[in-house]
Design an enzyme around this catalytic site. Structure first.
Site, mmCIF file in Angstrom:
data_model
loop_
_atom_site.group_PDB
_atom_site.id
_atom_site.type_symbol
_atom_site.label_atom_id
_atom_site.label_comp_id
_atom_site.label_asym_id
_atom_site.label_seq_id
_atom_site.Cartn_x
_atom_site.Cartn_y
_atom_site.Cartn_z
ATOM 1 N N ASP A 1 -3.784 18.473 19.281
ATOM 2 C CA ASP A 1 -2.453 18.852 18.818
ATOM 3 C C ASP A 1 -2.028 20.075 19.633
ATOM 4 O O ASP A 1 -2.789 21.040 19.743
ATOM 5 C CB ASP A 1 -2.487 19.182 17.328
ATOM 6 C CG ASP A 1 -1.137 19.566 16.776
ATOM 7 O OD1 ASP A 1 -0.109 19.169 17.353
ATOM 8 O OD2 ASP A 1 -1.108 20.265 15.746
ATOM 9 N N ASP B 1 0.924 22.025 19.239
ATOM 10 C CA ASP B 1 1.633 23.044 18.475
ATOM 11 C C ASP B 1 0.710 23.837 17.548
ATOM 12 O O ASP B 1 0.272 23.347 16.517
ATOM 13 C CB ASP B 1 2.742 22.389 17.655
ATOM 14 C CG ASP B 1 3.496 21.324 18.451
ATOM 15 O OD1 ASP B 1 4.078 21.685 19.474
ATOM 16 O OD2 ASP B 1 3.462 20.146 18.057
#
Length: 83
Positions: free
Chosen positions: A11, A13
């Site tokens: 991921d 973010d």
């Protein structure tokens, strides 16, 4: 028998980067995974930016990525809708 690692999805973010900066050690860790031949991809919840834009954003953070390694929430939603 040990399970085989097929790859990792990271991921972006808040896990690999915050804002426009990679978190400490991330570029080096990803470079080492590439050196070892471990496949990985990047995921973002951002459905506003294109994959090409994300490749450029990651490059600006010192993270090498190709377009086929970046997944956005829009791409996942579209592929799920087609299924």
């Amino acid at each position: 028998m040990k399970p085989q690692l097929e790859g990792i999805v990271f991921d972006i973010d808040g896990c690999l980067a915050r804002g426009k900066k990679a978190l400490p050690g991330v570029p080096e860790t990803l470079a080492e995974l590439r050196r070892r031949g471990i496949r990985f991809a990047f995921f973002t919840n951002d459905n506003q930016s294109t994959v090409a834009a994300w490749v450029n954003k990651l490059a600006a953070m010192g993270i090498e990525a190709s377009e086929n390694e970046v997944l956005t929430s829009a791409i996942i939603a579209a592929s799920t809708a087609r299924a």
